[in-house]
Scaffold this motif. Structure first.
Motif: not given
Length: 252
Positions: A83-84, A140-149, A170-172
């Motif tokens: 979702s992110r 660091e200001d990005a919310p925790a994501g499901d994918v790091l692109l 958090a680790p994606p």
């Protein structure tokens, strides 16, 4: 003997090419970003973080060339479980816009992390239809994501990739990398000519990113090369071809 003669000929060719640096896309071979920055030509902007550089190749980057399709494939395949996306080095949201015809972006929050000049330009160009697009200057200001692109980021990244990932909240679960520029041999930094600026451009040892992903606890589930982008540093052709690679990795 033949190999030594070839190496000498390529070295001499590179020295000749270096006489016209304004005509070259890539020039020089340096041990670090700082050393490359110190060799930017007088009168040129140094680095990427300038307002006038944000428009370079902007329209081209918002297209979907063939080498983007592995990333698009994985985003579509992962769509039911994500979702992110945290888009590191996402420029002004070029992949968000380029992928819009192929992904349901209304249900996929897309956070771009980039340099201040690019974040500023991206925020200024947000359109009404960019409902799920936002920007941060610090990862660091990005919310925790499901994918790091990270598509095209790594040549310009002036820190170890491991450190970048560890700065996330958090680790994606997934990491998608594209246009990772590699070579057989030690990492080299060259200078890319943007017309009004010269930007350090890192050609990494081919083993570096697979090792970094392993250190971070990720397993590579897919990889590819982009043969059409392969090139040599014009002033240092004897250093060999730069090979562009991509990876899809999952947290183990």
């Amino acid at each position: 003997m033949r190999a030594r003669l070839k190496h000498a000929a390529m070295f001499a060719y590179g020295r000749c090419r270096a006489l016209r640096p304004e005509k070259l896309r890539f020039r020089g071979a340096f041990a670090s970003f700082d050393e490359a920055m110190a060799h930017v030509r007088p009168g040129m902007l140094a680095g990427y973080d300038h307002d006038s550089v944000t428009s370079v190749s902007r329209e081209l980057m918002q297209q979907v060339p063939l080498w983007d399709y592995p990333i698009l494939y994985w985003l579509k395949r992962l769509a039911p479980e994500i979702s992110r996306v945290v888009d590191a080095g996402g420029h002004i949201g070029v992949k968000y816009r380029g992928f819009a015809p192929y992904l349901d972006l209304d249900r996929l929050e897309w956070i771009v992390y980039d340099l201040p000049a690019l974040v500023k330009a991206g925020r200024e160009q947000v359109r009404p239809q960019d409902r799920t697009l936002s920007f941060v200057e610090r990862i660091e200001d990005a919310p925790a994501g499901d994918v790091l692109l990270a598509s095209g980021l790594l040549p310009y990244l002036n820190e170890p990739f491991v450190d970048l990932v560890r700065r996330l909240r958090a680790p994606p679960r997934h990491i998608l990398l594209n246009k990772v520029v590699t070579r057989d041999g030690p990492t080299v930094v060259t200078l890319e000519n943007f017309g009004m600026a010269e930007v350090p451009y890192q050609i990494r040892s081919a083993e570096e990113i697979p090792a970094a992903l392993k250190t971070l606890g990720y397993g590579i589930i897919d990889s590819w090369t982009i043969d059409s982008l392969a090139h040599r540093i014009e002033t240092h052709p004897h250093l060999g071809r730069a090979v562009y690679r991509g990876y899809a990795a999952r947290l183990l």
